[in-house]
Design an enzyme around this catalytic site. Structure first.
Site: not given
Ligand code: ARG
Length: 493
Positions: A46, A178-179, A300, A306, A308, A313, A345
């Site tokens: 992660s 309204t509408h 554009s 144009k 825009n 948006e 995670q």
């Molecule tokens: N990177 C993990 C998370 O964001 C940390 C926790 C990991 N815990 C575990 N029991 N493997 O959730």
């Protein structure tokens, strides 16, 4: 938004890691003989996104080390060594010279490994009485708490812009719809103040979320608590939390605080999208109520004429991904058994994405509100179209002639139909025409047929009459902007 939040993908990750993947993890690989498969590493890591939690992770680790020392679980010298090492790592991260390693999975293990490189064996004591489960829950709470504070400030900034523009336009008349059909004349100030109320409710959702979030998971360890004689109240207080969480299983498995953040983001971005839509409609040639400056318009590639309203948006569109972020986390958490599962995670990316989009949209809307020119003449002409004072006519019949409202509505309807046949506004119909439909009508009825008179007459509390709008602006300044620079309650920097 604090820098840490914009840094999510800025810092490079060393993709292969400096360790061969055939070697087990130095941190948790004691019972393993080989390291993870490449694919395992890829799906498990992660660090690409949770590096955004670096400063929170370091702050929480410092507090944890201080608490361990205060409770005589490690020595004060060890705690100081750990804190110094962490401060040096924080500095490296700030300078963008820290290399994250994917083989170390996440921010927690990247920082712990860097600490070990710096201070040796003592680094290994930091994880006493702690698990990544309470660690990550704490880090994310700290991150979301900062984000909530940032959003509150951004929402207040948008309110301030709207209030300033409303104040300039207390007497500016426009059609109320309204509408999306002309309904009754209103003042532009009144219309803009409607959004001030909406963003005020968003801020109250933000502060509710902050209050519920502000409990500390540290001390829950993996899920069951710890056998070490810790003092969770110390870490909680040190990190600005109101108290430690009451149940260790809940502490590591709860992500309601992230959902509260996303839910507040979803409702607020829905409000943003309504304002954005009005800017799109108002800036169209057909309406022409506002002109955006060159800085908030795009051209554009084929049509040279144009201009825009792309920023409006995109603010309207980003609402979609913020809703999706909320759904994504709800669905991830649905049906998860207690306590921690790796599914959790996946909580971070939706939170980071929503925060980025929400804050960008708030900033863009604030700038556009301050920047746009209101075309008062076009608004006034439009307010006069569509028989917008027909209700005033019916109200006059009730008030002056004592006609029951239902019948007055019918009479006014007949008069509108006549005006439509004659292709003229109500105020240009001769009295004889009006009397042919309702004999009691006299000259005084013309007093209520102008848009100015109509607006001035709507004096009920919360109504569009200029003096009411002036009161509403003063009240909003008191309610929403007084002490704007004071930190929110519980804030700890
Ligand atoms: N990177 C993990 C998370 O964001 C940390 C926790 C990991 N815990 C575990 N029991 N493997 O959730």
């Amino acid at each position: 938004m604090p820098e840490s939040k914009t840094r999510e993908s800025k810092t490079r990750v060393n993709p292969s890691g400096s360790q061969p993947t055939t070697r087990p993890s130095a941190i948790w690989g004691g019972r393993f003989t080989t390291g993870p498969d490449d694919l395992m590493q890829k799906i498990n890591a992660s660090i690409d996104f949770d590096q955004a939690l670096a400063s929170q992770d370091i702050a929480a680790s410092k507090s944890h080390a201080r608490m361990l020392a205060a409770c005589s679980i490690i020595s004060h010298q060890e705690s100081r060594d750990i804190e110094e090492g962490l401060a040096a790592i924080a500095h490296q991260i700030d300078q963008d010279v820290f290399t994250y390693r994917r083989d170390l999975e996440d921010i927690h293990m990247n920082i712990e490994a860097a600490l070990a490189e710096r201070i040796g064996e003592t680094a290994g004591k930091l994880h006493t009485a702690r698990s990544r489960n309470d660690q990550v829950a704490t880090d994310l709470r700290l991150w979301v708490r900062d984000a909530l504070d940032d959003m509150d400030a951004a929402l207040a900034g948008l309110q301030a812009a709207l209030i300033d523009r409303a104040e300039e336009n207390i007497d500016t008349i426009m059609p109320g719809f309204t509408h999306l059909q002309t309904a009754q004349p209103i003042t532009l100030g009144h219309h803009l103040m409607a959004y001030v109320e909406m963003f005020g409710r968003d801020r109250s959702r933000v502060s509710d979320a902050r209050r519920r979030l502000n409990e500390c998971p540290l001390g829950a360890a993996a899920l069951a608590g710890t056998a070490f004689p810790i003092d969770p109240a110390l870490t909680a207080q040190d990190l600005g939390f109101d108290r430690p969480m009451a149940n260790s299983i809940d502490a590591v498995s709860d992500r309601d605080f992230a959902l509260d953040f996303l839910a507040a983001a979803a409702v607020s971005s829905m409000h943003i999208s309504r304002l954005a839509e009005e800017i799109v409609v108002w800036s169209s040639d057909a309406f022409g109520f506002v002109t955006l400056s060159d800085s908030f318009s795009t051209g554009s590639s084929i049509m040279p004429q144009k201009r825009n309203p792309d920023a409006a948006e995109l603010a309207r569109a980003k609402t979609g991904r913020i809703f999706a972020d909320l759904m994504s986390l709800l669905v991830t958490l649905k049906g998860l058994p207690l306590a921690y599962s790796k599914d959790m995670q996946e909580d971070k990316e939706p939170v980071f994405d929503a925060a980025r989009s929400w804050s960008l949209c708030l900033a863009a809307m604030t700038a556009m509100i301050r920047d746009m020119v209101f075309n008062k003449d076009k608004m006034a002409v439009a307010a006069d179209r569509g028989y917008s004072t027909a209700t005033d006519m019916a109200d006059w019949l009730v008030r002056v002639l004592g006609v029951p409202f239902r019948r007055a509505h019918g009479v006014a309807g007949k008069i509108v139909a006549l005006a439509a046949r004659k292709n003229c506004p109500l105020k240009d119909l001769p009295l004889s025409d009006l009397q042919a439909i309702e004999s009691g009508i006299d000259q005084r009825i013309y007093d209520v047929l102008t848009v100015e008179q109509s607006v001035a007459s709507r004096e009920s509390f919360g109504g569009t009459a200029p003096h009411r709008v002036r009161e509403a602006i003063a009240a909003a300044r008191r309610q929403f902007l007084a002490g704007k620079n004071a930190p929110p309650p519980g804030h700890t920097d």
